[in-house]
Design a protein around this motif. Structure first.
Motif, short mmCIF file in Angstrom:
data_model
loop_
_atom_site.label_atom_id
_atom_site.label_comp_id
_atom_site.label_asym_id
_atom_site.label_seq_id
_atom_site.Cartn_x
_atom_site.Cartn_y
_atom_site.Cartn_z
N ARG A 24 4.64 9.85 -13.04
CA ARG A 24 4.28 8.77 -13.96
C ARG A 24 3.76 7.54 -13.20
O ARG A 24 2.86 6.84 -13.66
N ALA A 25 4.31 7.30 -12.03
CA ALA A 25 3.91 6.12 -11.26
C ALA A 25 2.60 6.31 -10.52
O ALA A 25 1.77 5.39 -10.45
N PHE A 26 2.39 7.51 -9.96
CA PHE A 26 1.27 7.68 -9.03
C PHE A 26 0.34 8.84 -9.38
O PHE A 26 -0.60 9.12 -8.62
N GLY A 27 0.57 9.51 -10.49
CA GLY A 27 -0.27 10.65 -10.85
C GLY A 27 -1.74 10.30 -10.98
O GLY A 27 -2.61 11.14 -10.73
N HIS A 28 -2.02 9.04 -11.33
CA HIS A 28 -3.42 8.62 -11.49
C HIS A 28 -4.19 8.63 -10.17
O HIS A 28 -5.44 8.54 -10.18
N LEU A 29 -3.49 8.76 -9.04
CA LEU A 29 -4.16 8.76 -7.73
C LEU A 29 -4.62 10.14 -7.30
O LEU A 29 -5.31 10.27 -6.29
N VAL A 30 -4.26 11.17 -8.06
CA VAL A 30 -4.57 12.55 -7.66
C VAL A 30 -6.06 12.75 -7.48
O VAL A 30 -6.50 13.48 -6.57
N ASP A 31 -6.88 12.15 -8.31
CA ASP A 31 -8.33 12.34 -8.24
C ASP A 31 -9.03 11.33 -7.35
O ASP A 31 -10.27 11.27 -7.34
N GLU A 45 4.05 8.48 2.84
CA GLU A 45 3.10 8.06 1.82
C GLU A 45 3.71 8.10 0.42
O GLU A 45 4.32 9.09 0.02
N LEU A 46 3.57 6.97 -0.30
CA LEU A 46 4.05 6.81 -1.67
C LEU A 46 5.56 7.03 -1.81
O LEU A 46 6.07 7.22 -2.91
N ALA A 47 6.28 6.99 -0.70
CA ALA A 47 7.73 7.20 -0.69
C ALA A 47 8.11 8.54 -1.31
O ALA A 47 9.17 8.69 -1.92
N PHE A 48 7.25 9.55 -1.09
CA PHE A 48 7.43 10.84 -1.76
C PHE A 48 7.51 11.96 -0.73
O PHE A 48 6.71 12.90 -0.75
N GLY A 49 8.48 11.86 0.18
CA GLY A 49 8.63 12.88 1.20
C GLY A 49 9.68 12.50 2.22
O GLY A 49 10.11 11.34 2.29
N MET A 50 10.08 13.45 3.05
CA MET A 50 11.18 13.24 3.98
C MET A 50 10.81 13.43 5.45
O MET A 50 11.63 13.21 6.33
N ALA A 98 7.68 -0.98 -5.60
CA ALA A 98 7.01 0.20 -6.15
C ALA A 98 7.86 1.44 -5.88
O ALA A 98 8.44 1.56 -4.80
N PRO A 99 7.92 2.36 -6.87
CA PRO A 99 7.33 2.28 -8.20
C PRO A 99 8.09 1.31 -9.09
O PRO A 99 9.28 1.07 -8.89
N ARG A 100 7.39 0.75 -10.06
CA ARG A 100 7.99 -0.30 -10.89
C ARG A 100 9.11 0.23 -11.77
O ARG A 100 10.10 -0.45 -12.00
N GLN A 101 8.94 1.44 -12.32
CA GLN A 101 9.93 2.02 -13.23
C GLN A 101 10.63 3.19 -12.55
O GLN A 101 9.98 4.10 -12.04
N THR A 102 11.96 3.16 -12.54
CA THR A 102 12.74 4.23 -11.91
C THR A 102 14.16 4.19 -12.44
O THR A 102 14.67 3.12 -12.80
N SER A 103 14.78 5.35 -12.49
CA SER A 103 16.20 5.40 -12.85
C SER A 103 17.07 5.76 -11.66
O SER A 103 18.27 6.00 -11.81
N THR A 116 0.80 -1.23 0.00
CA THR A 116 0.00 0.00 0.00
C THR A 116 0.83 1.28 0.00
O THR A 116 0.27 2.36 -0.14
N ALA A 117 2.14 1.16 0.19
CA ALA A 117 3.00 2.35 0.29
C ALA A 117 2.44 3.35 1.30
O ALA A 117 2.55 4.55 1.12
#
Length: 380
Positions: free
Chosen positions: A245-252, A72-77, A150-155, A35-36
């Motif tokens: 690209r990985a999680f933008g679809h969750l905005v709404d 949440e979503l591994a997008f913060g510190m 997750a996310p599946r694609q990353t550089s 669930t990240a």
């Protein structure tokens, strides 16, 4: 405790005295949803199979005790999470535990487990490890499998390890990386050469790092990393684009925390020109680090420029983005990097000492860390 999202006992070849490990909730564990730490993913179907790193731990005799909490979503510190709770910072509960792999660092620091897995895209292993006073290793990019993560694609992202001592870090790496050479990681590192980049950090942290290096008696010299300052925003631009690209679809979905919602919306505006510039900086900074490491075995520098701020200050809006100024660049370049807690004079809090090595030489990073760890223990 909020260090864990779910607690369970999972083992296949474990003995009664098997070492215990927690798994960040961005890594698949069969039978449990990934669930990240987000309400938007709370209804996700359970993973059908273990991520390879999880299976390798089980095959090596580790006992998995639960899924670890995270930003949440591994997008913060900060790892302030209104949905899943904010993990406790073992060094000081009033301070943020760092992110995003906060639950992993917290669980290790609180001695709930012997070790933990996390992920590091822009410092997400090293930041919480430094905040919580434990060891955290980000391997060379691509060396440890990210299948089932997750996310599946990353550089940029890497699966990494947390522990309270280097011997356990090495044991985790032996389990999750089939190519890892334990003997090389445990060798005598006293004759290795250290380069000390000039960076901006609080005086007490710079002094703590310098003292640890001096006590270990490495041959050392100062160096300049001209592109490091530019590598920080370059890494941020790439993280923003890849996270959108990985999680933008969750905005709404109506189920995201307000901080994540704001960051994702901002990330959506990342321009192609920014990414082109970021890739140029990636090449320049990578070449620069590689060049410095031709005449040194590792770089040593502070992990973070200052101590973690309080939860109260973070909730009031104090920016934390600069926390990753010294760690994010090495995600951009892909070099292995480890943070080791070192004492600060006049306080019980520990600073993070960061060790960066040549690509593929994760074992050398561990050997240097173990040498400094032993030196610090002998002076305790």
């Amino acid at each position: 405790m909020s260090a864990f999202l779910q607690e369970f006992d999972l083992a296949s070849h474990a003995t009664d005295d098997a070492p215990t490990i927690a798994i960040k909730d961005s890594i698949d564990v069969a039978g449990y949803p990934t669930t990240a730490a987000s309400e938007a993913l709370a209804d996700s179907a359970p993973a059908l199979r273990h991520a390879p790193v999880v299976q390798r731990l089980l095959d090596a005799g580790w006992r998995i005790t639960g899924k670890a909490n995270m930003h949440e979503l591994a997008f913060g510190m900060t790892s302030i999470n209104e949905f899943s709770g904010t993990p406790v910072n073992p060094q000081d509960p009033a301070r943020i535990p760092g992110g995003s792999s906060s639950g992993s660092a917290s669980a290790v620091g609180l001695r709930l487990v012997d070790a933990a897995l996390g992920t590091d895209t822009g410092g997400s292993v090293r930041c919480p490890a430094a905040c919580c006073g434990v060891i955290g290793l980000k391997p060379t990019f691509g060396r440890v499998s990210r299948e089932g993560v997750a996310p599946r694609q990353t550089s940029l992202d890497c699966v990494g390890a947390f522990a309270r001592d280097m011997n356990t870090i090495i044991d985790v790496m032996l389990a999750i990386d089939p190519s890892f050479q334990g003997g090389h990681a445990r060798r005598d590192a006293t004759r290795l050469r250290v380069a000390l980049p000039e960076v901006e950090a609080a005086d007490e942290i710079r002094h703590a790092v310098a003292a640890a290096v001096a006590r270990s008696r490495f041959a050392s010299r100062g160096v300049q990393l001209e592109f490091m300052r530019d590598a920080f925003p370059a890494g941020l631009a790439i993280i923003n684009a890849e996270t959108w690209r990985a999680f933008g679809h969750l905005v709404d979905s109506g189920k995201l925390g307000l901080d994540i919602l704001a960051r994702l919306r901002a990330a959506a505006n990342t321009q192609v020109s920014e990414l082109d510039a970021a890739e140029r900086i990636r090449r320049d900074f990578t070449d620069e680090v590689d060049h410095v490491l031709e005449d040194a075995d590792v770089l040593v520098l502070p992990t973070m420029p200052s101590l973690p701020i309080t939860i109260e200050a973070a909730r009031a809006g104090t920016s934390v983005i600069a926390m990753s100024s010294l760690i994010r660049p090495f995600n951009l370049s892909g070099h292995p990097a480890l943070t080791l807690p070192v004492p600060i004079e006049g306080t019980s809090l520990k600073a993070g000492l960061q060790i960066v090595g040549r690509k593929g030489e994760d074992e050398t990073v561990c050997a240097v860390a173990a040498c400094i760890e032993a030196t610090l223990a002998s002076h305790a």
